[in-house]
Design an enzyme around this catalytic site. Sequence first.
Site, short mmCIF file in Angstrom:
data_model
loop_
_atom_site.label_atom_id
_atom_site.label_comp_id
_atom_site.label_asym_id
_atom_site.label_seq_id
_atom_site.Cartn_x
_atom_site.Cartn_y
_atom_site.Cartn_z
N ASP A 10 -25.68 7.87 26.93
CA ASP A 10 -25.15 8.96 27.35
C ASP A 10 -24.72 9.57 26.37
O ASP A 10 -24.28 10.84 26.34
CB ASP A 10 -24.16 8.87 28.36
CG ASP A 10 -23.02 8.05 28.03
OD1 ASP A 10 -23.24 6.66 27.76
OD2 ASP A 10 -21.91 8.60 28.11
N ASP A 20 -20.19 13.76 20.58
CA ASP A 20 -18.93 13.08 20.82
C ASP A 20 -18.31 12.35 19.62
O ASP A 20 -18.94 11.24 19.08
CB ASP A 20 -19.38 11.71 21.73
CG ASP A 20 -18.29 11.11 22.57
OD1 ASP A 20 -17.05 11.26 21.90
OD2 ASP A 20 -18.07 10.56 23.68
#
Length: 492
Positions: free
Chosen positions: A268, A278
Amino acid sequence: MSTPTNPEQPTDHPSAPFTLEARFAEEFPEMTTPWRGEDQPDPELAVLNEDLARLLGIDPDWLRSPAGVEFLLGLNPEPTTEMVAQGYAGHQFGQFVPSLGDGRALLLGEIRGTDGVLRDIHLKGSGRTRYSRGADGRAALGPALREYLVSEAMHALGVPTTRALAVVTTGRKIQRDRVLPGAVVVRVATSHIRVGSFQYANITGGIDLSRRLADHAITRHYPRLVERFPESGPERYAWFFRQVMDAQAQTVARWMRLGFVHGVLNTDNTLVSGETIDYGPCAFMDRYREDAVFSSIDTHGRYKFSNQPLILGWNLARLAETLIPLFGDTPDAGVDRAQEMINTFTDRYNDALHAELAAGLGLDADAPDTAGLIESYLELMRTHSPDVTTLNRTLSEWSVESTPPAGFEEWIPRWLAAQPDLINMQKTNPVYVPRNHLVEDALAEAVEGRWEAFTTLLGLVTDPFTRQAGMEVYERPGPDGFEDTYMTFCGT
């Protein structure tokens, strides 16, 4: 330049001077949930990326206005057509989770910038959604500033990456290991389509949803494939997968040259655009160590520095699995093609790494001696563990007065004989990166309301190839032993 905001800037721009599109929300209602950000008690714009705002075609002064701050929190519906939380699945540390999604995030919509590129505007820390799974949906100021700082540094270093438009403090106190000020980071990306998005589409909507998502991603990221393959068919989707492999190979190769450790390479967190996403537990190595692990949750070293290319290959294999029905006219044909393509990733990565390291060493990638020089360089890095950034910049500024780094005495004459291009090396090897000890100090002070260290570090790492007078401390590695115990945290 990206800077903390000036509260004296004008704030009298009540009307939104732009409108966002809602392409993903409109095309994929089965993968999204309409949502809005939670109300915040005392929001304040902490950092605004004026250059990025202008690239998006948004007036920075409007973003400073009360209406602009509400927009950045997902509270002002005026510029948007439909804010949504996105659903996706993912392998987290190798374990499949069928329903993850934006547990503390919102997609505000898409905007076409002044450069013609369509980008998402996305919030992180904006409150609970249907995907929160018991979490509070919020973010702390420190991790929000880390994402802003490191993503903008990565952009300046030429790494494909999401970017940060702003950080807004919320006035909330949130509970983590201690009570911390809350914040929302506003992220910008060419899309948030993940490997996990395809996994979610595959298990919830089968081949039809997978095909629609692939066509959307192709149109958005690889539009030349639409021209080359105007009709849906195995060749279109095979070439799409090859393009994703190349994009990811080039991104991770640049990480490896710079000494960047992502820390949480779940499916993800792997975008089909090839952009890095991220930055929670990321770190830049000082000393070169192939077994470097900084993330507190990576207890078995799955995502250690040297594993990053292998893990991205593994993640891409998971993407290929979701596309098998699109790769061939029969299941067996789809499987065979998927395996054949996945088997090429190692060569694609090795070619990308060779090109990156050749550029970093100022060498002609096609010259006959370059491969041997790179191999010897890597062996010396493994043996002597020099400071990655310092060594590469030292080579970039080599002169007859320079002293060879320890262990490199015999290699240097061989390298010089290849006539390295020092000018290009100085545009490739940075003076400044977000060194871990500097990041931690800057974030700790900013959380306490002292912004000088953050502002200084941000200015240096967003102009990383230019040495600034009086800033020698920002070139140095951390204190002895610092990296031996240093750990990063996701901030969730």
